[in-house]
Design a protein around this motif. Sequence first.
Motif, PDB file in Angstrom:
ATOM      1  N   VAL A 284      51.665  68.654  52.350  1.00 40.24           N
ATOM      2  CA  VAL A 284      52.394  69.289  51.252  1.00 40.24           C
ATOM      3  C   VAL A 284      53.797  69.550  51.783  1.00 40.24           C
ATOM      4  O   VAL A 284      53.978  70.277  52.774  1.00 40.24           O
ATOM      5  CB  VAL A 284      51.747  70.609  50.798  1.00 40.24           C
ATOM      6  CG1 VAL A 284      52.548  71.202  49.630  1.00 40.24           C
ATOM      7  CG2 VAL A 284      50.294  70.388  50.397  1.00 40.24           C
ATOM      8  N   GLY A 285      54.789  68.938  51.150  1.00 44.33           N
ATOM      9  CA  GLY A 285      56.150  69.043  51.655  1.00 44.33           C
ATOM     10  C   GLY A 285      57.075  69.750  50.697  1.00 44.33           C
ATOM     11  O   GLY A 285      56.888  69.714  49.479  1.00 44.33           O
ATOM     12  N   PRO A 286      58.110  70.422  51.220  1.00 42.18           N
ATOM     13  CA  PRO A 286      59.142  70.996  50.344  1.00 42.18           C
ATOM     14  C   PRO A 286      59.997  69.884  49.771  1.00 42.18           C
ATOM     15  O   PRO A 286      60.411  68.967  50.486  1.00 42.18           O
ATOM     16  CB  PRO A 286      59.943  71.896  51.296  1.00 42.18           C
ATOM     17  CG  PRO A 286      59.756  71.299  52.653  1.00 42.18           C
ATOM     18  CD  PRO A 286      58.381  70.680  52.652  1.00 42.18           C
ATOM     19  N   SER A 287      60.272  69.946  48.484  1.00 45.83           N
ATOM     20  CA  SER A 287      61.047  68.880  47.847  1.00 45.83           C
ATOM     21  C   SER A 287      62.451  68.800  48.425  1.00 45.83           C
ATOM     22  O   SER A 287      63.066  67.730  48.421  1.00 45.83           O
ATOM     23  CB  SER A 287      61.104  69.099  46.335  1.00 45.83           C
ATOM     24  OG  SER A 287      61.774  70.314  46.022  1.00 45.83           O
ATOM     25  N   GLU A 288      62.971  69.930  48.940  1.00 42.94           N
ATOM     26  CA  GLU A 288      64.304  69.934  49.529  1.00 42.94           C
ATOM     27  C   GLU A 288      64.389  69.036  50.765  1.00 42.94           C
ATOM     28  O   GLU A 288      65.480  68.670  51.192  1.00 42.94           O
ATOM     29  CB  GLU A 288      64.712  71.363  49.905  1.00 42.94           C
ATOM     30  CG  GLU A 288      64.878  72.304  48.734  1.00 42.94           C
ATOM     31  CD  GLU A 288      63.568  72.904  48.234  1.00 42.94           C
ATOM     32  OE1 GLU A 288      63.625  73.773  47.357  1.00 42.94           O
ATOM     33  OE2 GLU A 288      62.490  72.503  48.720  1.00 42.94           O
ATOM     34  N   CYS A 289      63.246  68.705  51.353  1.00 43.48           N
ATOM     35  CA  CYS A 289      63.238  67.898  52.575  1.00 43.48           C
ATOM     36  C   CYS A 289      62.453  66.602  52.364  1.00 43.48           C
ATOM     37  O   CYS A 289      61.816  66.093  53.293  1.00 43.48           O
ATOM     38  CB  CYS A 289      62.638  68.697  53.725  1.00 43.48           C
ATOM     39  SG  CYS A 289      63.247  68.199  55.343  1.00 43.48           S
ATOM     40  N   LEU A 290      62.520  66.074  51.154  1.00 41.98           N
ATOM     41  CA  LEU A 290      61.760  64.877  50.790  1.00 41.98           C
ATOM     42  C   LEU A 290      62.052  63.706  51.732  1.00 41.98           C
ATOM     43  O   LEU A 290      61.133  63.082  52.271  1.00 41.98           O
ATOM     44  CB  LEU A 290      62.088  64.484  49.348  1.00 41.98           C
ATOM     45  CG  LEU A 290      61.525  63.154  48.843  1.00 41.98           C
ATOM     46  CD1 LEU A 290      60.003  63.209  48.799  1.00 41.98           C
ATOM     47  CD2 LEU A 290      62.082  62.829  47.463  1.00 41.98           C
ATOM     48  N   VAL A 291      63.328  63.414  51.939  1.00 35.98           N
ATOM     49  CA  VAL A 291      63.698  62.246  52.738  1.00 35.98           C
ATOM     50  C   VAL A 291      63.428  62.466  54.217  1.00 35.98           C
ATOM     51  O   VAL A 291      63.048  61.543  54.938  1.00 35.98           O
ATOM     52  CB  VAL A 291      65.177  61.884  52.503  1.00 35.98           C
ATOM     53  CG1 VAL A 291      65.620  60.742  53.411  1.00 35.98           C
ATOM     54  CG2 VAL A 291      65.397  61.498  51.041  1.00 35.98           C
ATOM     55  N   ASN A 292      63.578  63.701  54.697  1.00 36.47           N
ATOM     56  CA  ASN A 292      63.389  63.983  56.118  1.00 36.47           C
ATOM     57  C   ASN A 292      61.920  64.023  56.531  1.00 36.47           C
ATOM     58  O   ASN A 292      61.583  63.615  57.651  1.00 36.47           O
ATOM     59  CB  ASN A 292      64.033  65.329  56.472  1.00 36.47           C
ATOM     60  CG  ASN A 292      65.545  65.301  56.347  1.00 36.47           C
ATOM     61  OD1 ASN A 292      66.059  65.049  55.266  1.00 36.47           O
ATOM     62  ND2 ASN A 292      66.256  65.559  57.429  1.00 36.47           N
ATOM     63  N   ASP A 293      61.063  64.547  55.667  1.00 36.48           N
ATOM     64  CA  ASP A 293      59.659  64.773  56.046  1.00 36.48           C
ATOM     65  C   ASP A 293      58.690  63.820  55.363  1.00 36.48           C
ATOM     66  O   ASP A 293      57.929  63.110  56.022  1.00 36.48           O
ATOM     67  CB  ASP A 293      59.247  66.214  55.702  1.00 36.48           C
ATOM     68  CG  ASP A 293      59.930  67.245  56.573  1.00 36.48           C
ATOM     69  OD1 ASP A 293      60.476  66.867  57.626  1.00 36.48           O
ATOM     70  OD2 ASP A 293      59.925  68.431  56.192  1.00 36.48           O
ATOM     71  N   THR A 294      58.686  63.838  54.034  1.00 36.93           N
ATOM     72  CA  THR A 294      57.646  63.140  53.278  1.00 36.93           C
ATOM     73  C   THR A 294      57.795  61.628  53.351  1.00 36.93           C
ATOM     74  O   THR A 294      56.799  60.915  53.536  1.00 36.93           O
ATOM     75  CB  THR A 294      57.649  63.605  51.811  1.00 36.93           C
ATOM     76  OG1 THR A 294      57.462  65.029  51.772  1.00 36.93           O
ATOM     77  CG2 THR A 294      56.539  62.934  51.027  1.00 36.93           C
ATOM     78  N   ILE A 295      58.998  61.119  53.200  1.00 36.15           N
ATOM     79  CA  ILE A 295      59.193  59.667  53.221  1.00 36.15           C
ATOM     80  C   ILE A 295      58.825  59.058  54.569  1.00 36.15           C
ATOM     81  O   ILE A 295      58.179  58.000  54.610  1.00 36.15           O
ATOM     82  CB  ILE A 295      60.638  59.299  52.807  1.00 36.15           C
ATOM     83  CG1 ILE A 295      60.929  59.821  51.393  1.00 36.15           C
ATOM     84  CG2 ILE A 295      60.829  57.794  52.854  1.00 36.15           C
ATOM     85  CD1 ILE A 295      59.918  59.376  50.342  1.00 36.15           C
ATOM     86  N   PRO A 296      59.169  59.675  55.720  1.00 37.14           N
ATOM     87  CA  PRO A 296      58.697  59.119  56.998  1.00 37.14           C
ATOM     88  C   PRO A 296      57.173  59.042  57.101  1.00 37.14           C
ATOM     89  O   PRO A 296      56.637  58.106  57.693  1.00 37.14           O
ATOM     90  CB  PRO A 296      59.273  60.088  58.039  1.00 37.14           C
ATOM     91  CG  PRO A 296      60.483  60.648  57.398  1.00 37.14           C
ATOM     92  CD  PRO A 296      60.136  60.767  55.939  1.00 37.14           C
ATOM     93  N   LEU A 297      56.478  60.020  56.518  1.00 32.72           N
ATOM     94  CA  LEU A 297      55.022  59.984  56.537  1.00 32.72           C
ATOM     95  C   LEU A 297      54.501  58.827  55.690  1.00 32.72           C
ATOM     96  O   LEU A 297      53.568  58.126  56.078  1.00 32.72           O
ATOM     97  CB  LEU A 297      54.452  61.309  56.023  1.00 32.72           C
ATOM     98  CG  LEU A 297      54.700  62.522  56.918  1.00 32.72           C
ATOM     99  CD1 LEU A 297      54.212  63.790  56.232  1.00 32.72           C
ATOM    100  CD2 LEU A 297      54.019  62.363  58.268  1.00 32.72           C
ATOM    101  N   LEU A 298      55.106  58.624  54.527  1.00 34.71           N
ATOM    102  CA  LEU A 298      54.689  57.517  53.673  1.00 34.71           C
ATOM    103  C   LEU A 298      55.029  56.172  54.311  1.00 34.71           C
ATOM    104  O   LEU A 298      54.278  55.202  54.169  1.00 34.71           O
ATOM    105  CB  LEU A 298      55.351  57.636  52.301  1.00 34.71           C
ATOM    106  CG  LEU A 298      54.851  58.796  51.432  1.00 34.71           C
ATOM    107  CD1 LEU A 298      55.707  58.940  50.184  1.00 34.71           C
ATOM    108  CD2 LEU A 298      53.386  58.610  51.054  1.00 34.71           C
ATOM    109  N   LYS A 299      56.130  56.118  55.026  1.00 31.78           N
ATOM    110  CA  LYS A 299      56.508  54.875  55.700  1.00 31.78           C
ATOM    111  C   LYS A 299      55.484  54.498  56.769  1.00 31.78           C
ATOM    112  O   LYS A 299      55.295  53.320  57.078  1.00 31.78           O
ATOM    113  CB  LYS A 299      57.896  55.008  56.332  1.00 31.78           C
ATOM    114  CG  LYS A 299      58.415  53.710  56.962  1.00 31.78           C
ATOM    115  CD  LYS A 299      59.832  53.867  57.473  1.00 31.78           C
ATOM    116  CE  LYS A 299      60.309  52.589  58.161  1.00 31.78           C
ATOM    117  NZ  LYS A 299      60.344  51.424  57.256  1.00 31.78           N
TER     118      LYS A 299
END
Length: 372
Positions: A284-299
């Motif tokens: 569960v990620g903060p939307s403010e850090c979408l590119v820093n946190d969530t996208i690397p996990l999806l990658k």
Amino acid sequence: MLSRVTIWVAMFIVAVWVIIENYLIIYQDEVSLDDDMHYVNKTRQRQGLEDVCQRQREDENGKSKYPTLTSTSSHTSSFSSIQNATVIESITQSQSVRPRFNATLIVFFHVPKTGGTSIQNNFNKLQGVNYHFASGRGRYNQIKKSIDKWLQQTSHSSDNEVEFVEIHAGSCPSFMQLHQQVASWRKAAEAKGINFFSFTLVREPISFAFSVYNDLCVMRGQCGGGLNAFMEMDWVNKQTQFLNTGWSKFYQGRRRSNRTEDMGPSESEAALLFTKMKSILDWVGPSECLVNDTIPLLKYYIPSIDFDNFSSSNVVKKDLDGILYKSMLSHNELDYLHSIMRLDTMLYQNVVNHYGSSCFACASPVSSFSGP
């Protein structure tokens, strides 16, 4: 009397045995660590968070009236870069079946106004990704049948095919109505050797409220009236409510009232929600850090995603007349919003404390539920 050769041979054998024994011990430790890496990384992640936050609390001396998060720059803070690496390592090593070049099932609960449109726009046309957009209950039921059938296949191709399911708003079941289904999908996927990843995003509550108003009232023209109308709308713990009960009691711009049914979820319901999120959702990620946190996990699961060309979608056009901003609020208005968004604030901070983030280092220790 033993010859020198015999002695040297004996010493050599002993040395070799010691090396082998040490290797076996290290190997056993690595296997044990591998079996419980998720726990180890989470412990290390939280300890790092606690150390940094403790220093901050000592510096602040309790100056803040409300529980707050401290924003850190991922480019300048050494903690941020370490934290981000730890988050990714923790998630990617927590799977009972390690990612490999075979199938993957991703389940995404899209809380409105948290960055889900950016997820959809960047992944729904990505090569190798079958993106399933559940816009309502009827579409969800169709997708469920399709995923169930896919999971029942005896084998899957080795080209890293990805089934990406987005549970959107509309009439779709809520997270609390679907958490058992997600657990069932995970079990079925792991039995087939399929990678599985489930996640959602949450947003700072006041920023969330302004985004909803600007979309619903300014962009869509379904309401209006400026700041006075904004303050009269029902903002009682809307993200917690959405995850509990779904769209029907969330995105309708209802005016606040003193009726019991308009008071939002209880603290015990919020506590149960967070407990289920921790047990069901990998991230569960903060939307403010979408590119820093969530996208690397999806990658990690979808290597073809291109960071350089990733685009964040902003539904609301900033140059429209009537757009509202947080800076327009008075201190009294902020106090009121904080008071009715308490459970959402606690959820947001507990998410950061539990899952970690490279953008927010510290959440107040008071952000805890009295429930389970």
